[in-house]
Design a protein around this motif. Structure first.
Motif, short mmCIF file in Angstrom:
data_model
loop_
_atom_site.label_atom_id
_atom_site.label_comp_id
_atom_site.label_asym_id
_atom_site.label_seq_id
_atom_site.Cartn_x
_atom_site.Cartn_y
_atom_site.Cartn_z
N PRO A 193 0.83 -1.21 0.00
CA PRO A 193 0.00 0.00 0.00
C PRO A 193 0.86 1.26 0.00
O PRO A 193 1.80 1.39 0.78
CB PRO A 193 -0.81 -0.12 1.29
CG PRO A 193 -0.81 -1.57 1.62
CD PRO A 193 0.49 -2.10 1.11
N GLY A 194 0.57 2.19 -0.91
CA GLY A 194 1.28 3.45 -0.97
C GLY A 194 2.62 3.41 -1.70
O GLY A 194 3.35 4.38 -1.72
N HIS A 195 2.97 2.24 -2.29
CA HIS A 195 4.24 2.11 -3.00
C HIS A 195 4.00 1.57 -4.41
O HIS A 195 3.02 0.87 -4.66
CB HIS A 195 5.18 1.15 -2.26
CG HIS A 195 5.65 1.66 -0.96
ND1 HIS A 195 4.92 1.53 0.20
CD2 HIS A 195 6.77 2.32 -0.62
CE1 HIS A 195 5.57 2.08 1.19
NE2 HIS A 195 6.71 2.56 0.73
N GLU A 196 4.91 1.88 -5.30
CA GLU A 196 4.88 1.29 -6.63
C GLU A 196 5.25 -0.19 -6.53
O GLU A 196 6.00 -0.59 -5.63
CB GLU A 196 5.90 2.00 -7.55
CG GLU A 196 5.54 3.43 -7.86
CD GLU A 196 4.26 3.51 -8.69
OE1 GLU A 196 4.10 2.72 -9.64
OE2 GLU A 196 3.41 4.36 -8.36
N PRO A 197 4.73 -1.05 -7.44
CA PRO A 197 5.16 -2.46 -7.43
C PRO A 197 6.68 -2.55 -7.59
O PRO A 197 7.29 -1.76 -8.29
CB PRO A 197 4.45 -3.06 -8.63
CG PRO A 197 3.32 -2.15 -8.91
CD PRO A 197 3.76 -0.78 -8.49
#
Length: 155
Positions: free
Chosen positions: A130-134
């Motif tokens: 959550p809240g981060h790029e893959p």
């Protein structure tokens, strides 16, 4: 292919002999047959993985079985593998979620013992938090070696 757990252990124990540590002499001696944490740090080897062949091989010529990270096995993990009737060359379950890993865990000499076994879930896709790029998972301590079927039985 990746070795089975039984193949890895047979090789780590120099054709099945009882060796506590899969080193040249069966002992874990820092900066003699395995690098110390300080040596790894000074050399900049993050995650405890370092170039192969810096220390003596085991009695059958294999390097770094005791000291160069966790090694993935071909077998799926089961806690009961060595309690089942077929204890000679067991292959574990036909499927599962976790694979067997053998070898040194970061800073844990006990995991370098030839009889130590553990499991990890292989991640086959990018992680999404959550809240981060893959991102691709990074396993700096996880390694592998290949096994080749010998045309003649090894004695």
């Amino acid at each position: 292919d990746l070795p089975t757990e039984a193949q890895w252990e047979y090789a780590a124990r120099a054709r099945g002999h009882f060796l506590v540590f899969p080193t040249n002499d069966g002992y874990y001696r820092e900066d003699v047959n395995v690098p110390s944490p300080e040596t790894r740090r000074k050399a900049g080897h993050i995650g405890f993985v370092y170039p192969i062949g810096q220390y003596p091989p085991n009695p059958i010529g294999l390097y770094d079985l005791a000291s160069n990270g966790r090694e993935w096995m071909n077998d799926w993990f089961s806690e009961t593998t060595y309690r089942e009737p077929n204890r000679k060359n067991p292959t574990g379950p036909k499927s599962g979620k976790d694979k067997v890993v053998r070898g040194l865990d970061v800073g844990d000499k006990d995991s370098a013992m030839s009889m130590y076994r553990d499991s990890r879930r292989p991640i086959l896709r990018p992680l999404k938090l959550p809240g981060h790029e893959p991102f691709e998972p990074s396993y700096l301590i996880y390694t592998f070696r290949c096994a080749v079927q010998s045309p003649t039985p090894v004695r």
